[in-house]
Scaffold this active site. Structure first.
Site, PDB file in Angstrom:
ATOM      1  N   HIS A  43      46.627  63.440 -44.582  1.00 25.98           N
ATOM      2  CA  HIS A  43      47.957  62.823 -44.380  1.00 25.98           C
ATOM      3  C   HIS A  43      48.561  63.249 -43.048  1.00 25.98           C
ATOM      4  CE1 HIS A  43      47.937  62.017 -48.771  1.00 25.98           C
ATOM      5  NE2 HIS A  43      47.342  63.199 -48.807  1.00 25.98           N
ATOM      6  N   SER A  55      51.195  57.515 -14.883  1.00 29.27           N
ATOM      7  CA  SER A  55      52.374  56.680 -15.098  1.00 29.27           C
ATOM      8  C   SER A  55      52.996  56.351 -13.749  1.00 29.27           C
ATOM      9  CB  SER A  55      53.375  57.437 -15.964  1.00 29.27           C
ATOM     10  OG  SER A  55      54.670  56.927 -15.780  1.00 29.27           O
ATOM     11  N   LYS A 113      52.495  62.489 -16.116  1.00 34.24           N
ATOM     12  CA  LYS A 113      51.691  61.913 -17.197  1.00 34.24           C
ATOM     13  C   LYS A 113      50.189  61.842 -16.912  1.00 34.24           C
ATOM     14  CE  LYS A 113      53.221  60.483 -20.735  1.00 34.24           C
ATOM     15  NZ  LYS A 113      53.626  59.162 -20.979  1.00 34.24           N
ATOM     16  N   GLU A 123      43.143  54.280 -25.927  1.00 30.02           N
ATOM     17  CA  GLU A 123      44.106  53.353 -26.528  1.00 30.02           C
ATOM     18  C   GLU A 123      43.585  51.923 -26.488  1.00 30.02           C
ATOM     19  OE1 GLU A 123      48.457  55.103 -25.665  1.00 30.02           O
ATOM     20  OE2 GLU A 123      47.199  54.927 -23.920  1.00 30.02           O
TER      21      GLU A 123
END
Ligand code: ARG
Length: 462
Positions: A156, A277, A283, A290
């Site tokens: 979980h 970024s 970043k 992704e």
């Protein structure tokens, strides 16, 4: 470009019709299979004396030179062609003259496209299988070099119990193995030779389908001409297999994305698989992972696309079937790309050992080990669970660690709790305590690592 039909048409089709019906923009990818299939067909026509041997020889020579051009990237596809079959036929006609028109004897584009797609898939499945093995090997290598590393495991997405990193990685290898087996199984249904079914009812000419089958290296010939031009479930099976692979790959991507966050900080992903970024200079984003996660939607869309295309379609050949190829190509290409990315990516992951070690100090990771300690001392599972639950609650409330509780404090929870429980409140003890087959016990995991080394070095059994 001349069409393979037209004499019964009182006028030409309009340019919009031509553009809308043409498939050359995507089925050009089947060119080599179309040519190789045609060479086998021409040989068979001559052997069966359906066309003269000298004509077949000219046709074969012409086809071979087209194949050579294609392989040398010199072949010019005709964007006006209706499809790849017409394009090759027309090129042959220009090369060798009217004798080229004998090639299409006892054949239709309906069985020809079924053949081309099956040949394409046989090749692609072979490549997919090889890539899956390479990925399994890449993961295995990563697991072996970090065989001793213990990580906190989650259920979980909440901290749960300690596991060996290698154990976690072996789970990926297992799922990829099933993916491989699914494709091998699908291959049996792909490996059927449909040529000779002609439009859909077969032919009155004395063809030899077994001969073509042998020439092209197929296992069987299809045994119903209607089914042969109608069936696309061999494509659906591959797309379903690819969809499941994609699910697995997306889950691996998600694990790695999570692990590479500052919050987890288990791993560092090589810069070559990340992007920055435009506004936030600090970043380092895992965009490749992704996009892998995101591509899965596209692959499942490809499966849905063909499922819906096929639903309720009348038997035999319908032009709708032409639309099976863009989703098929897309799914195959995307899964191959993702596999290749992962093969390289796993070779470049850095383990953040200290950060992981600091997370292993959380004693809640050992709650099940204390429960099992008490069970071994004769308590029921329920009693033990209750005791440990109370102990953890108090420790959380009072901001204490179980390992700092005195013997007197321990006794408040159970007579059976001895100071020796402190020996099991560490990650190494926790994994060592696991005994069951398939568990994260280091000796069992080591055994699995060597079993997989051997298995992955063996040839793929098809
Ligand atoms: N381009 C077609 C396909 O992909 C080839 C078969 C066309 N047959 C026909 N009778 N129009 O399915």
């Amino acid at each position: 470009m001349a069409k393979l039909w037209g004499s019964r048409f009182p006028k030409k089709t309009g340019s919009l019709t031509n553009r809308f019906t043409s498939s050359i923009s995507f089925d050009h990818r089947l060119a080599q299979y179309d040519i190789v299939g045609s060479i086998a067909h021409a040989k068979m026509l001559a052997k069966q004396r359906i066309i003269p041997t000298k004509d077949a020889a000219l046709i074969i020579k012409g086809l071979k030179s087209i194949l050579k051009d294609l392989q040398a990237k010199k072949f010019k596809f005709d964007s006006d062609a209706e499809d790849i079959h017409s394009n090759i036929q027309d090129t042959l006609l220009k090369k060798i003259g009217q004798v080229a028109n004998k090639l299409h004897t006892a054949r239709s584009r309906n069985d020809q496209i079924a053949l081309d797609t099956r040949m394409y898939l046989k090749d692609e499945i072979g490549q997919l299988l090889e890539l899956i093995v390479l990925l399994q090997k890449s993961i295995l290598k990563f697991a072996k070099t970090n065989a001793k590393i213990i990580i906190p495991g989650y259920t979980h997405l909440q901290l749960a119990q300690c596991v060996l990193l290698a154990h976690h990685l072996l789970a990926y290898i297992e799922s990829l193995e099933r993916d491989k087996q699914r494709l091998i199984d699908a291959l049996k249904r792909v490996d059927q030779m449909p040529l000779g079914s002609a439009a859909f009812s077969g032919t009155g000419l004395p063809i030899d389908r077994e001969y073509v089958k042998r020439e092209l290296g197929f296992k069987n010939v299809t045994s119903n001409s209607i089914d042969s031009v109608s069936d696309r479930d061999f494509i659906l099976e591959v797309l379903a297999g690819l969809s499941i692979i994609a699910v697995h790959l997306s889950r691996i991507a998600e694990d790695l994305i999570l692990w590479s966050t500052k919050e987890f900080n288990f791993i560092d992903i090589d810069f070559s698989f990340c992007t920055g970024s435009s506004i936030m200079p600090h970043k380092k984003n895992p965009d490749v992972l992704e996009l892998i996660r995101g591509s899965v939607g596209k692959i499942h869309g490809d499966l849905s696309n063909v499922l819906i295309l096929m639903k309720g379609l009348p038997s035999s050949y319908n032009r709708d079937l032409q639309l099976d190829k863009p989703p098929l190509f897309d799914a195959v290409d995307t899964v191959k790309d993702i596999l290749e990315i992962f093969i390289a990516l796993f070779g470049n992951i850095i383990i953040e050992k200290e950060a992981i070690a600091s997370k292993l100090l959380d004693e809640s990771l050992f709650s099940v080990d204390i429960v099992e300690y008490l069970i071994k001392k004769g308590l029921s599972y329920r009693q033990a669970h209750d005791i440990v639950g109370r102990m953890i609650k108090d420790c959380l409330d009072k901001n204490r660690k179980i390992s700092t509780l005195s013997q007197k404090e321990l006794k408040k929870y159970s007579e059976k709790l001895m100071p020796d429980i402190k020996n099991i409140l560490n990650a190494q003890a926790s994994v060592n305590l696991k005994k069951s087959y398939g568990s994260t016990n280091p000796r069992l995991v080591e055994k699995q690592l060597s079993i997989w080394s051997e298995r992955l070095n063996a040839r793929i059994q098809i």
